[in-house]
Motif scaffolding. Structure first.
Motif, mmCIF file in Angstrom:
data_model
loop_
_atom_site.group_PDB
_atom_site.id
_atom_site.type_symbol
_atom_site.label_atom_id
_atom_site.label_comp_id
_atom_site.label_asym_id
_atom_site.label_seq_id
_atom_site.Cartn_x
_atom_site.Cartn_y
_atom_site.Cartn_z
ATOM 1 N N TRP A 54 -3.560 0.200 9.413
ATOM 2 C CA TRP A 54 -3.064 0.992 8.218
ATOM 3 C C TRP A 54 -2.197 0.765 7.091
ATOM 4 N N GLY A 55 -3.203 0.868 5.638
ATOM 5 C CA GLY A 55 -1.549 0.151 5.200
ATOM 6 C C GLY A 55 -1.156 0.952 4.236
ATOM 7 N N PRO A 56 -0.426 0.744 2.988
ATOM 8 C CA PRO A 56 0.075 1.789 2.204
ATOM 9 C C PRO A 56 -0.566 3.111 1.683
ATOM 10 N N PRO A 57 0.010 3.293 1.289
ATOM 11 C CA PRO A 57 -0.918 4.658 0.892
ATOM 12 C C PRO A 57 -2.281 4.402 -0.786
ATOM 13 N N ALA A 75 -3.411 -7.213 2.910
ATOM 14 C CA ALA A 75 -4.984 -8.017 2.624
ATOM 15 C C ALA A 75 -4.057 -9.483 2.634
ATOM 16 N N GLU A 76 -3.482 -10.760 2.263
ATOM 17 C CA GLU A 76 -3.419 -11.703 3.359
ATOM 18 C C GLU A 76 -2.769 -11.731 4.318
ATOM 19 N N LYS A 77 -2.063 -10.508 4.594
ATOM 20 C CA LYS A 77 -1.203 -10.710 5.985
ATOM 21 C C LYS A 77 -2.638 -10.215 7.274
ATOM 22 N N ASN A 78 -3.280 -9.257 7.466
ATOM 23 C CA ASN A 78 -4.863 -9.238 7.714
ATOM 24 C C ASN A 78 -5.387 -9.958 7.409
ATOM 25 N N GLY A 79 -5.222 -11.261 6.977
ATOM 26 C CA GLY A 79 -6.960 -12.243 6.530
ATOM 27 C C GLY A 79 -7.638 -11.084 5.648
ATOM 28 N N ILE A 80 -7.689 -10.832 5.201
ATOM 29 C CA ILE A 80 -9.310 -10.163 4.029
ATOM 30 C C ILE A 80 -9.072 -10.738 2.921
ATOM 31 N N ALA A 81 -9.932 -10.577 2.214
ATOM 32 C CA ALA A 81 -10.211 -10.951 0.829
ATOM 33 C C ALA A 81 -9.435 -9.718 0.111
ATOM 34 N N ALA A 82 -9.023 -9.130 -1.574
ATOM 35 C CA ALA A 82 -8.767 -8.420 -1.928
ATOM 36 C C ALA A 82 -10.028 -7.759 -2.352
ATOM 37 N N SER A 83 -10.657 -8.435 -2.186
ATOM 38 C CA SER A 83 -12.037 -7.620 -3.023
ATOM 39 C C SER A 83 -13.090 -6.681 -2.002
ATOM 40 N N GLU A 84 -12.086 -6.941 -0.905
ATOM 41 C CA GLU A 84 -12.835 -5.713 0.455
ATOM 42 C C GLU A 84 -12.090 -4.537 0.871
ATOM 43 N N LEU A 85 -10.626 -4.997 0.323
ATOM 44 C CA LEU A 85 -9.761 -3.730 -0.177
ATOM 45 C C LEU A 85 -10.255 -2.227 0.581
ATOM 46 N N LYS A 86 -10.090 -0.776 0.831
ATOM 47 C CA LYS A 86 -10.537 0.303 1.059
ATOM 48 C C LYS A 86 -10.092 0.921 1.416
ATOM 49 N N ALA A 87 -9.667 2.829 0.729
ATOM 50 C CA ALA A 87 -8.984 3.319 1.281
ATOM 51 C C ALA A 87 -9.619 4.484 2.276
ATOM 52 N N GLU A 88 -8.753 4.674 3.402
ATOM 53 C CA GLU A 88 -9.673 6.012 3.842
ATOM 54 C C GLU A 88 -8.804 6.932 4.613
ATOM 55 N N SER A 89 -8.739 8.489 4.758
ATOM 56 C CA SER A 89 -7.740 9.511 5.249
ATOM 57 C C SER A 89 -7.071 8.806 6.747
ATOM 58 N N ASP A 90 -5.933 9.188 6.841
ATOM 59 C CA ASP A 90 -6.089 8.661 8.159
ATOM 60 C C ASP A 90 -5.203 10.249 8.680
ATOM 61 N N GLY A 91 -5.607 11.033 7.970
ATOM 62 C CA GLY A 91 -5.315 12.250 8.915
ATOM 63 C C GLY A 91 -4.416 12.334 7.902
#
Length: 692
Positions: A72-75, A94-110
């Motif tokens: 989980w990342g920032p809000p 994104a850089e820390k976890n090795g994913i492209a910026a375009s693939e960033l997505k948000a979800e609810s952690d509850g």
């Protein structure tokens, strides 16, 4: 996929007394490291012989498990700007976890919408981890001092010569302690002084045994030695005495064990058997043989490291070696007998016991005074106790003890008999050191028991008195063991002696102590804490001991009787209710600052429940008072357990803190009497479980 994994480190001869511990540590650390990597396997087995340490892991997984990790990342509110573009925080995630910026997505952690990354990690190949697993296990071996050899930089307990690491039938590409892993082991130095190529890991034990004349399995070798030694003893009509520590040491000395029986001259049997056994065991690693009555026979059993074409030559060689050793023992014994223990006391004045506490001679003087005092308390032979104390350390300056330190006390016993000392004094020379270890036997004589107590109490009070109490890691004078020994002696020998009084007397015999008046209570507290630990080891709950310890008693025999009684009481169905009632009474009395002098006035008992309780207390007091006098605490507490129904009825129906002061004080006095009955044994309110 899985395969068997083998690691074998070949060395110069490893320290025999340390080999078993090295083997255990090696396998335990390898097992822990494999589990830390989440590598599965079905079994793990250690091997150890004089020139090798090895571990076989069966059905070891070929790679670590693949994993799916949710990070989980920032809000989302701070991960994207008003135009929906990722912010610096999002780009960093994104850089820390090795994913492209375009693939960033948000979800609810509850709780809130946050950036989320789901990362699938591929498992690591096992063969790539094994070098680190083995290197770490070798680095963590319990080796006090490591050595270097030749021009090498690596360090180990002995020089290393070969390394086998196989995963299935494949060699593991690894370098450990400067050795490149291969599949080549080595056989017995004499029976098969050649290299042995192992086709696969699982072949290890069988190939070494069948081809190389090496029984690599420590447990198998030990069992074989034991069986052979027992069989050899039967051949000469005796029974082999197999000391476990000697068996481990001999097992660590041989790769191909062969037991052989030798003889020594019968004339040596005139020497104390303990000296002969010490010589055979310590110097030659022989097993001794006794007859059906337990008397030493003039045979010994040695374990050779090979099958000889002419075993008689090996036996003859060992007989030649043992003869001068036993001759030395005989010479020491005969020479020592020419001088009495009493005349040797003068030499004790030159041996320092402890710089601030004086010489060994000074110690015997203090022990003699304390021993005489204890003998008076026990109404036993004071003269024998004093005499035994004066002589108890004289054998330290004999030739026999100088050569065989295990003979301390034992030699004194034989020399005292030779000097014409009475049987109790002679026995005390050896019994003063009992019990030598946990579970060891206690002295058989009262004089020996007294010296064993006096000697330890002198040491404990003296060392505490100069401020050198044991710490968590250091106990150079073995005061923990001495304290446990004192407690065992007092309890198991049924001696009703007050430890506080004994320590006070012992303290008074010292002249150069730096700790003041608090010494006795300090030592008493330390010793009773050992008592607590002894009860815990006996599976007696800590609160049981605390309930008795609350009475601040100092007679170990009495404390032990009370603890055992409370422990039995705690198992009764009424125990918890009565403990809770006592806790409640204790709280009431403490709030009212009540004393123990409350008198119950029968004319102020108005409620049936309090009348019933008063009658029950009076009846029980009459019943248990003689039981208390005879220290029959278990019976007394069992009788008091019957009070539970009337105590419960009292608290259910009677208001103690009522408005009428006379009734209130009378009810408090009644509760004082109830609590006092139980306090005759212990404060059972400690049995109430603590609230979390």
């Amino acid at each position: 996929m899985s395969a068997d994994f083998l690691v074998e480190l070949g060395t110069e001869e490893l320290p025999p007394k340390a080999l078993k511990n090295l083997m255990t540590s090696f396998v335990e650390t390898i097992e822990a490291n494999l589990k830390a990597e989440e590598l599965s396997f079905t079994a793990i087995k250690p091997f150890a012989a004089p020139r090798r340490l090895a571990v076989l892991v069966e059905n070891l997984a070929s790679e670590t498990p693949s994993k799916s990790i949710t990070v989980w990342g920032p809000p989302a509110a701070i991960a994207f700007d008003k135009d929906g573009q990722p912010t610096k925080a999002a780009l960093a995630f994104a850089e820390k976890n090795g994913i492209a910026a375009s693939e960033l997505k948000a979800e609810s952690d509850g709780k809130a919408e946050k950036l989320v990354a789901r990362i699938n990690t591929q498992g690591k190949k096992t063969v790539e981890l094994l070098e680190g697993v083995v290197s770490d296990a070798l680095a963590k071996l319990p080796i006090a001092k490591r050595m270097k050899w030749g021009s090498k930089r690596e360090e180990f307990v002995r020089p290393v010569h070969w390394l086998v690491m196989l995963f299935g039938s494949d060699v593991v590409n690894a370098n450990v302690l400067g050795l490149q892993a291969g599949r080549t082991s080595r056989g017995h130095r004499f029976h098969y002084n050649n290299t042995i190529d192992l086709a696969k890991a699982s072949d290890y034990a069988s190939v070494l045994k069948n081809t190389g004349y090496v029984v690599a399995d420590f447990a198998e070798r030990s069992a074989s030695i034991k069986e052979q030694v027992e069989a050899e003893a039967k051949k000469v009509g005796g029974v082999a005495v197999i000391d476990p520590s000697l068996l481990d040491e001999v097992t660590a000395l041989v790769e191909w064990p062969v037991a052989l029986t030798g003889k020594f001259e019968e004339r040596f049997l005139a020497v104390p058997a303990e000296a002969l056994i010490a010589s055979m065991k310590e110097h030659q690693k022989y097993f001794h043989v006794v007859d059906a009555g337990g008397k030493l026979k003039n045979n010994f059993i040695t374990v050779a490291n090979l099958n000889s074409k002419d075993a008689s030559q090996i036996i003859a060689g060992n007989e030649r070696v043992i003869r001068p050793r036993l001759s030395d023992a005989a010479f020491f014994f005969e020479t020592d007998k020419k001088t009495t223990l009493a005349s040797l006391r003068e030499r004790l004045k030159t041996i320092v016991f402890q710089a601030q506490l004086g010489t060994i001679h000074d110690k015997t003087e203090r022990v003699a005074k304390l021993a005489g005092h204890i003998a008076k308390l026990l109404n036993t032979d004071e003269a024998s106790a004093v005499r035994a104390a004066q002589l108890c350390k004289s054998d330290l300056v004999t030739n026999m003890v100088g050569e065989f330190d295990d003979m301390q006390g034992i030699a004194g016993y034989y020399y005292a008999l030779n000097d014409g000392e009475n049987a109790e004094v002679a026995a005390a020379m050896n019994e003063q050191y009992m019990p030598r270890f946990a579970g060891d036997q206690l002295p058989a004589t009262i004089t020996g028991t007294i010296i064993a107590l006096a000697d330890r109490l002198d040491t404990i009070s003296g060392i505490f008195g100069i401020g050198q109490q044991p710490t968590g890691s250091k106990d150079p004078f073995a005061l923990r063991r001495a304290s446990i020994a004192v407690l065992r002696l007092l309890v198991e020998k049924n001696l009703a002696l007050d430890l506080r009084e004994l320590l006070t007397f012992a303290k008074a015999q010292h002249t150069n102590l730096t700790v003041g008046d608090e010494l006795v209570e300090q030592v008493l507290s330390y010793m009773l804490d050992r008592f607590r630990a002894m009860f815990e080891d006996a599976q007696i709950p800590a609160e049981v001991f605390q309930s008795v310890n609350a009475k601040q008693l100092s007679q170990p025999l009495d404390i032990n009787q009370r603890v055992l009684a409370v422990n039995e009481f705690s198992k009764l169905p009424q125990a918890q209710a009565l403990a809770a009632a006592n806790k409640r009474v204790s709280n009431i009395l403490s709030k009212q600052n009540a004393t123990d002098s409350g008198v119950v006035h029968n004319d102020l008992l108005v409620d049936d429940a309090e009348k019933n309780l008063a009658r029950a207390i009076s009846g029980k007091a009459e019943l248990v008072t003689p039981l208390f006098a005879k220290r029959e605490y278990t019976k007394a507490l069992a009788a008091l357990a019957d009070l539970q129904p009337v105590v419960d009825a009292f608290f259910d129906n009677v208001m103690v803190m009522c408005d009428d002061q006379k009734l209130q004080q009378n009810r408090i006095a009644l509760l004082q009497q109830l609590r006092a009955l139980f306090l005759e044994v212990a404060d059972i309110s400690f049995l109430v479980p603590a609230k979390n």
